[in-house]
Each structure stands twice: as C-alpha cells, then as structure tokens.
Enzyme design. Structure first.
Site, PDB file in Angstrom:
ATOM      1  N   ASP A   1       0.808  -1.217   0.000  1.00  0.00           N
ATOM      2  CA  ASP A   1       0.000   0.000   0.000  1.00  0.00           C
ATOM      3  C   ASP A   1       0.846   1.274   0.000  1.00  0.00           C
ATOM      4  O   ASP A   1       0.347   2.344   0.344  1.00  0.00           O
ATOM      5  CB  ASP A   1      -0.952   0.010   1.211  1.00  0.00           C
ATOM      6  CG  ASP A   1      -0.208  -0.192   2.529  1.00  0.00           C
ATOM      7  OD1 ASP A   1       0.994   0.118   2.607  1.00  0.00           O
ATOM      8  OD2 ASP A   1      -0.842  -0.680   3.485  1.00  0.00           O
TER       9      ASP A   1
ATOM     10  N   ARG B   1       1.124   7.030   0.277  1.00  0.00           N
ATOM     11  CA  ARG B   1       0.372   6.022   1.042  1.00  0.00           C
ATOM     12  C   ARG B   1      -1.027   5.935   0.460  1.00  0.00           C
ATOM     13  O   ARG B   1      -1.704   6.950   0.293  1.00  0.00           O
ATOM     14  CB  ARG B   1       0.319   6.419   2.528  1.00  0.00           C
ATOM     15  CG  ARG B   1      -0.484   5.464   3.417  1.00  0.00           C
ATOM     16  CD  ARG B   1       0.187   4.114   3.524  1.00  0.00           C
ATOM     17  NE  ARG B   1      -0.350   3.310   4.608  1.00  0.00           N
ATOM     18  CZ  ARG B   1      -1.477   2.606   4.562  1.00  0.00           C
ATOM     19  NH1 ARG B   1      -2.225   2.646   3.466  1.00  0.00           N
ATOM     20  NH2 ARG B   1      -1.855   1.887   5.596  1.00  0.00           N
TER      21      ARG B   1
ATOM     22  N   ASP C   1      -5.356  -0.959   3.869  1.00  0.00           N
ATOM     23  CA  ASP C   1      -4.190  -1.399   4.626  1.00  0.00           C
ATOM     24  C   ASP C   1      -3.863  -2.820   4.182  1.00  0.00           C
ATOM     25  O   ASP C   1      -4.747  -3.675   4.107  1.00  0.00           O
ATOM     26  CB  ASP C   1      -4.488  -1.355   6.131  1.00  0.00           C
ATOM     27  CG  ASP C   1      -3.299  -1.810   6.973  1.00  0.00           C
ATOM     28  OD1 ASP C   1      -2.149  -1.554   6.536  1.00  0.00           O
ATOM     29  OD2 ASP C   1      -3.529  -2.412   8.027  1.00  0.00           O
ATOM     30  N   THR C   2      -2.584  -3.062   3.886  1.00  0.00           N
ATOM     31  CA  THR C   2      -2.140  -4.409   3.512  1.00  0.00           C
ATOM     32  C   THR C   2      -1.153  -4.914   4.562  1.00  0.00           C
ATOM     33  O   THR C   2      -0.543  -4.115   5.281  1.00  0.00           O
ATOM     34  CB  THR C   2      -1.456  -4.401   2.138  1.00  0.00           C
ATOM     35  OG1 THR C   2      -0.294  -3.568   2.182  1.00  0.00           O
ATOM     36  CG2 THR C   2      -2.397  -3.890   1.059  1.00  0.00           C
TER      37      THR C   2
ATOM     38  N   GLU D   1       2.192  -6.111   6.453  1.00  0.00           N
ATOM     39  CA  GLU D   1       3.543  -5.563   6.361  1.00  0.00           C
ATOM     40  C   GLU D   1       4.519  -6.593   5.783  1.00  0.00           C
ATOM     41  O   GLU D   1       4.319  -7.809   5.913  1.00  0.00           O
ATOM     42  CB  GLU D   1       4.029  -5.117   7.746  1.00  0.00           C
ATOM     43  CG  GLU D   1       3.167  -4.064   8.410  1.00  0.00           C
ATOM     44  CD  GLU D   1       3.211  -2.734   7.681  1.00  0.00           C
ATOM     45  OE1 GLU D   1       4.171  -2.519   6.896  1.00  0.00           O
ATOM     46  OE2 GLU D   1       2.310  -1.905   7.889  1.00  0.00           O
TER      47      GLU D   1
ATOM     48  N   ARG E   1       3.991  11.231   4.259  1.00  0.00           N
ATOM     49  CA  ARG E   1       3.669  10.493   3.039  1.00  0.00           C
ATOM     50  C   ARG E   1       2.439  11.123   2.398  1.00  0.00           C
ATOM     51  O   ARG E   1       1.466  11.441   3.082  1.00  0.00           O
ATOM     52  CB  ARG E   1       3.425   9.012   3.343  1.00  0.00           C
ATOM     53  CG  ARG E   1       4.631   8.287   3.879  1.00  0.00           C
ATOM     54  CD  ARG E   1       4.320   6.830   4.201  1.00  0.00           C
ATOM     55  NE  ARG E   1       3.290   6.699   5.216  1.00  0.00           N
ATOM     56  CZ  ARG E   1       2.894   5.539   5.740  1.00  0.00           C
ATOM     57  NH1 ARG E   1       3.457   4.403   5.323  1.00  0.00           N
ATOM     58  NH2 ARG E   1       1.959   5.497   6.665  1.00  0.00           N
TER      59      ARG E   1
END
Length: 353
Positions: A147, A161, A166-167, A169, A212
C-alpha cells in the site's frame, strides 16, 4: 482718433451743460456754452463713425496672426473624424459611463512557482485538484510494499500512502513480516508497472504523520485500491473524514472478498478492525502425517534430562510499566503478552516507545 474725439467731445458737453445751468440760474446769456455742448455732441458722433473703420481691422489682423502659423500654410486641410468618434461624442454621458462599467477588466494571472523547488510544506498548502476527481499523471520510482509507493511529483521523489486501505507488512520495524504481506506487495508491483500511473487527491489532509502523500492510485484508469480489496490482499482501514470519497465501493469490494474467503480472509480472525493478527496464522494446526507401515526399533534409553518448565501460552502484565521491565520495546499483537488495552493507537503494537 477714437480716444481723441471721445475725450474732447465729453469735455465740451460737460462745459456746455454747466454753462447752460449758469445761464438758467443767474439769467446771464452766454451763447458760447451752448455752442460748446453742440461741438461735444458732434465729436461723439464722429468718434462713433470712426470705431468700425479704426478698431475692427486691428482686431481682425490680430486674429489672423494668431491663427496662421509662420512656418505652415495658412490653410491646412483637417482630417475628418471617423464615424465611431462622432457617435461617441453625440452619446449622452450616462450611456458612455454605462458602457465603461460593462467592459470586463483584464485579470493578470500570478506567476507560477518553480516546480523544481517544491517542498512538503508547499504541497500541504496546495489546492490543485482539491475537491475534484481530477487525476495527475506521475512517474513511478519504486514499489515499497502493498500500500505504499515512491513517485516523482512536482520534480521531487515522494512516498505515497494509499488512501482507505491497509495491507500486511513486509518489513515493519516492530511488526516484522506479516502473512500475505509479500503477496500484496508482489500484486501491487504487477499492477503498478502495467500501465500509465495516475494519482487522485481527496478534500482532506494531503500528508500523514510520516510525511507520506495520501492519494488514490490508478493505472490505465483502474483503481489499484479496489483491485487489492477485491482479491483479498487488503482491508478497508484508516477511514478519516473528509477523505472518504471512495469508501462505499471499497467496502463493497471487501465484502465480496470476505464472503469468498480470499487472501487475508482465508484465515479466521487474521484480519481485524485494528490490524492483522499474525499469531492466529502461526497457531494454525498442521496437517496430520500418515503413520509409517513399519515400526522402527526402539531407541536405546537416553540419559534422564532435567525437566523443562511448561511453556505458557499467555503472559499477563498489569500495565505498560510492568511489561517494559521484561520487554523494553513493547510487544506486537502476535505476542502472548499483548493486550488491546495497552495498544492505545491501535497499530497492532502494545507499549511501544
């Protein structure tokens, strides 16, 4: 000549009138005074006759001298005024003032800033595309994870971002590598490098706390966020109004993947509202192995070993102060000592410093 006759005529008339008055009052006959009065009247008449011949030619001569320049011909042809000028002169003052008010005033555009000197502070104050669905073509530098990417924007490299998703980590300093993190990064890289890359801003904050850039990502007009959600490689997260333009279609794509148990939804309780619970994936029971047909010979008895204490499945600490005595840097959500109440920022890591 006019002054001479007028002055003496006036004098003779005055003397004549005075003499006549003396004659009447004192009754003394004086014929000379009457004669003087007559002479004065005659002189006034002569002066009146001389005026047109003596004064008017001098006036005309002076006018001709002033109107005729020495170095130019006396009669110079004048240019006739054009029709538009004559019309403007004939117009009333009210119409002229009304037309002047109705004419648009030209607006001079301010000079553009040098894009080669753009800083994050300038980007935060920028209003370009804010509140619209306009997309900006950008150049990809590299893919960081599922992401996050790095692009060239306004002449400088900038991390981006993905908004609203959300993916897992891939190399987090605290959480480490999470299940399905590599898969999400690989799929993101495949999509990003497949066509023309564009970003779209929402109406809220442009940057997160890590500086970001926050944006929606498109390749050849297709939403990368929506594709990752539909394939079960991302979850809808970090929904902070007013950056919520596409949250409804994203949640619909997530619901389909969740129903099909794709990717992160294939393991129960792995994807949660607060992040990803890697402990659930690690504790998944292994598939049973078939027993061998032949029983091996019994091994020789080994020397007795010291008993080891049983491994505790959970550790409990009253608060973060007690926990940091054992784990100074805190613990991730997959650790037995993790407690949700100690994870105040809900980032899947408790009691971090």
């Amino acid at each position: 000549m006019f002054v001479f006759f007028a002055l003496f005529g006036f004098l003779f008339i005055v003397i004549g009138i005075v003499g006549l008055l003396i004659k009447v009052i004192f009754k003394k006959p004086k014929r000379k005074f009457g004669t003087l009065a007559l002479v004065g009247i005659a002189m006034f008449i002569v002066a009146a006759v001389i005026v047109p011949d003596d004064i008017e030619p001098e006036i005309e001569k002076a006018d001709s001298v002033e109107q005729t320049p020495i170095d130019e011909p006396s009669e110079t042809p004048k240019e006739a005024p054009d029709k538009e000028t004559v019309k403007d002169i004939e117009k009333p003052e009210e119409e002229i003032s009304k037309e002047t008010e109705e004419k648009p005033v030209p607006v001079v555009a301010p000079p553009k800033n040098d894009s080669s000197k753009v800083t994050p502070e300038k980007l935060k104050d920028s209003t370009e595309t804010s509140g619209t669905t306009a997309r900006i073509p950008v150049e990809l530098v590299k893919v960081i994870d599922g992401d996050t990417i790095k692009i060239l924007y306004n002449g400088r490299e900038q991390n981006v971002r993905y908004l609203l998703i959300d993916t897992p980590e891939t190399n987090h300093p605290r959480l480490g590598k999470q299940p399905f993190g590599d898969e999400a990064k690989a799929r993101n890289k495949e999509l990003i490098e497949s066509g023309t890359l564009e970003i779209e801003f929402d109406i809220g904050e442009r940057f997160d706390k890590y500086d970001r850039l926050l944006a929606y990502i498109y390749v050849d007009g297709k939403s990368i966020q929506k594709i990752l959600l539909s394939e079960g490689l991302a979850r809808v997260a970090y929904v902070y109004p007013p950056n919520t333009r596409h949250v409804d279609p994203y949640e619909k794509a997530q619901a389909i993947a969740k129903e099909k148990k794709l990717g992160i939804w294939s393991v129960e309780d792995y994807a949660t509202d607060t992040g990803f619970n890697a402990q659930v994936v690690k504790e998944k029971p292994a598939e049973p192995t078939p027993a061998p047909t032949k029983q091996p010979a019994a091994p020789a008895p080994a020397p007795a070993a010291k008993p080891t204490p049983p491994v505790q499945n959970t550790e409990w600490f009253q608060n973060c102060t007690e926990l940091r005595k054992t784990y100074p840097n805190g613990v991730p959500s997959s650790h037995p000592a993790y407690q949700p109440k100690m994870d105040r920022d809900k980032d899947g890591f408790a009691c971090e410093r």
